[in-house]
Write an enzyme that holds these catalytic residues in place. Sequence first.
Site, PDB file in Angstrom:
ATOM      1  N   GLY A  79       0.829  -1.202   0.000  1.00 17.37           N
ATOM      2  CA  GLY A  79       0.000   0.000   0.000  1.00 17.37           C
ATOM      3  C   GLY A  79       0.866   1.256   0.000  1.00 17.37           C
ATOM      4  O   GLY A  79       0.430   2.313   0.450  1.00 17.37           O
ATOM      5  N   LYS A  80       2.081   1.136  -0.528  1.00 16.24           N
ATOM      6  CA  LYS A  80       2.993   2.289  -0.558  1.00 16.24           C
ATOM      7  C   LYS A  80       2.419   3.429  -1.391  1.00 16.24           C
ATOM      8  O   LYS A  80       2.663   4.589  -1.081  1.00 16.24           O
ATOM      9  CB  LYS A  80       4.351   1.893  -1.133  1.00 16.24           C
ATOM     10  N   ALA A 116       6.151  -2.673 -10.992  1.00 16.87           N
ATOM     11  CA  ALA A 116       5.374  -2.155  -9.854  1.00 16.87           C
ATOM     12  C   ALA A 116       4.046  -1.602 -10.335  1.00 16.87           C
ATOM     13  O   ALA A 116       3.902  -1.227 -11.495  1.00 16.87           O
ATOM     14  CB  ALA A 116       6.157  -1.047  -9.180  1.00 16.87           C
ATOM     15  N   GLN A 143       8.193  -2.218  -4.966  1.00 13.57           N
ATOM     16  CA  GLN A 143       8.341  -3.579  -4.395  1.00 13.57           C
ATOM     17  C   GLN A 143       8.582  -3.520  -2.882  1.00 13.57           C
ATOM     18  O   GLN A 143       8.313  -2.494  -2.278  1.00 13.57           O
ATOM     19  CB  GLN A 143       9.464  -4.351  -5.099  1.00 13.57           C
ATOM     20  N   THR A 166      -0.303  -4.926 -11.710  1.00 14.98           N
ATOM     21  CA  THR A 166       0.399  -5.003 -12.989  1.00 14.98           C
ATOM     22  C   THR A 166      -0.050  -6.196 -13.821  1.00 14.98           C
ATOM     23  O   THR A 166      -0.322  -6.069 -15.012  1.00 14.98           O
ATOM     24  CB  THR A 166       1.927  -5.099 -12.727  1.00 14.98           C
ATOM     25  N   GLY A 172      -2.497  -8.697 -12.691  1.00 10.01           N
ATOM     26  CA  GLY A 172      -3.817  -9.240 -12.359  1.00 10.01           C
ATOM     27  C   GLY A 172      -3.742 -10.598 -11.661  1.00 10.01           C
ATOM     28  O   GLY A 172      -4.772 -11.199 -11.340  1.00 10.01           O
TER      29      GLY A 172
HETATM   30  P1  IMP Z   1      10.269  -9.045 -11.727  1.00  7.74           P
HETATM   31  O1  IMP Z   1      10.545  -7.859 -10.857  1.00  7.74           O
HETATM   32  O2  IMP Z   1       9.209  -8.800 -12.750  1.00  7.74           O
HETATM   33  O3  IMP Z   1      11.535  -9.603 -12.307  1.00  7.74           O
HETATM   34  O4  IMP Z   1       9.678 -10.223 -10.789  1.00  7.74           O
HETATM   35  C1  IMP Z   1      10.453 -10.844  -9.786  1.00  7.74           C
HETATM   36  C2  IMP Z   1       9.583 -11.181  -8.570  1.00  7.74           C
HETATM   37  O5  IMP Z   1       9.181  -9.959  -7.940  1.00  7.74           O
HETATM   38  C3  IMP Z   1       8.290 -11.901  -8.918  1.00  7.74           C
HETATM   39  O6  IMP Z   1       7.974 -12.781  -7.856  1.00  7.74           O
HETATM   40  C4  IMP Z   1       7.253 -10.795  -8.969  1.00  7.74           C
HETATM   41  O7  IMP Z   1       5.949 -11.249  -8.705  1.00  7.74           O
HETATM   42  C5  IMP Z   1       7.755  -9.892  -7.871  1.00  7.74           C
HETATM   43  N1  IMP Z   1       7.370  -8.486  -8.044  1.00  7.74           N
HETATM   44  C6  IMP Z   1       7.907  -7.598  -8.902  1.00  7.74           C
HETATM   45  N2  IMP Z   1       7.320  -6.403  -8.753  1.00  7.74           N
HETATM   46  C7  IMP Z   1       6.413  -6.525  -7.783  1.00  7.74           C
HETATM   47  C8  IMP Z   1       5.507  -5.607  -7.151  1.00  7.74           C
HETATM   48  O8  IMP Z   1       5.431  -4.425  -7.462  1.00  7.74           O
HETATM   49  N3  IMP Z   1       4.735  -6.133  -6.166  1.00  7.74           N
HETATM   50  C9  IMP Z   1       4.829  -7.424  -5.763  1.00  7.74           C
HETATM   51  N4  IMP Z   1       5.651  -8.303  -6.323  1.00  7.74           N
HETATM   52  C10 IMP Z   1       6.448  -7.860  -7.323  1.00  7.74           C
END
Ligand code: IMP
Length: 420
Positions: free
Chosen positions: A15-16, A39, A221, A297, A299
């Site tokens: 919830g940032k 994100a 993240q 992002t 769904g």
């Molecule tokens: P990537 O950042 O797309 O390479 O994904 C790597 C891992 O980080 C995966 O498990 C994604 O689901 C998770 N992840 C990436 N961005 C987010 C975010 O904004 N929220 C939650 N999980 C994220």
Amino acid sequence: MGATVIVGLQFGDEGKGKITDFFAEKADLVARFNGGNNAGHTVVVGEKKFKFFLLPSGAAHKKKCCIGAGVALDPKTMLKEITGLGEKIDLVIDARAQIVMPWHNLLDLAIEQKKDSQKIGTTGRGIGPCYADRASRSGIRFLELVDEKRLQKKISENFGPNRLLLELVFGFSPGSDFSEKKIFEEYSELGKKLKSYCGDVSLETSNAINSGKKVLLEAAQGTFLDNDFGTYPFVTSSHPIAGAALTGIGLPAKAIEKIIGVAKAYTTRVGSGPFATELNNEIGSRIREKGMEFGTTTGRPRRVGWLDLVLLRTANRLNGTGEIVMTKIDVLSGIEELNICTEYLLEGKTIREVPADTEKISKCIPVYKKFPGFEISGKEKSFAELGKNARAYVEFVEKELKTRISVVSIGAERNQTILR
Ligand code: IMP
């Protein structure tokens, strides 16, 4: 006066967005320092719902926005987001930011497809391959995107090796749109449209801080997706912890005054990786539905579990959290009995901090303390109004973590935010 950093203390999606928007009201400049359009930050203002993927959440307040050198910038998403706002935005994108190119997106998919086990479950936004190119010094920076000649040279250097990698190593067919000419035409056009935003975010934020302006630095993240300190390899490829605000923007350590950690009243995770308190049951589904725990992002349904103080204890230490904002406590409303994980058991030993070895985390058994449930309508205006049981839940966490919970969020709206 220094900058305030806002970080996620769990696996992202804490919830940032809402909380940055809340603090942005009194800020002069809001900057993003890591990640890319993997994100998704949602900000609700009355009837309007903003979904930010690259822009910092301060954009909903029309504050000066910056995108730091540490961000992996997908120029297509960036332009779409700027255009989608429908009004002029005061935005500076650091000239040094790395550009996510089409081969990064394709490689992200190809690498995941090729894996038999241990799929990361990435968002498919090309983030890992983009940061890999940064580290191997072949990446394309924003200053090159906006300079046609340099862009052409960089594309011609990168296109061939990446096509070979896709086709020969990963056996992935990139399709007819994957042509050097087409990519150059599209990206030089994007460069032209984004050129006016190119600047020096390190200098902008330094100057703002030095002239007494209020600066917010927003992470994407969460702590346990950190490339070094998260549950590697089930992590993202950037650094979502507070220390990375310095390198992601280009500021000295003394520029940071305050670190706000955001944590949900329970835990969620998207993608693979260990999750000690995961609830694969009816309560988990109920929290997922009520909390609308589906990725902004992609769904994808988020995995859901009880609040985990082992995670938060480690996150607090890693980030140097000065205060915590607890979000979505209203989602737990109506559950008869709640659990908070206070420590893990591993081979008969008590574990209070997250181990470095991800395989060990998978073997940890959570130890729970039980709490009576509560009802929160979302209309409460003070901490006292939340009732005895909800207060006890919050106060227990605060005491265990020895960190003040300064704000409790009880809904998506700006006015559903209780200051203590
Ligand atoms: P990537 O950042 O797309 O390479 O994904 C790597 C891992 O980080 C995966 O498990 C994604 O689901 C998770 N992840 C990436 N961005 C987010 C975010 O904004 N929220 C939650 N999980 C994220």
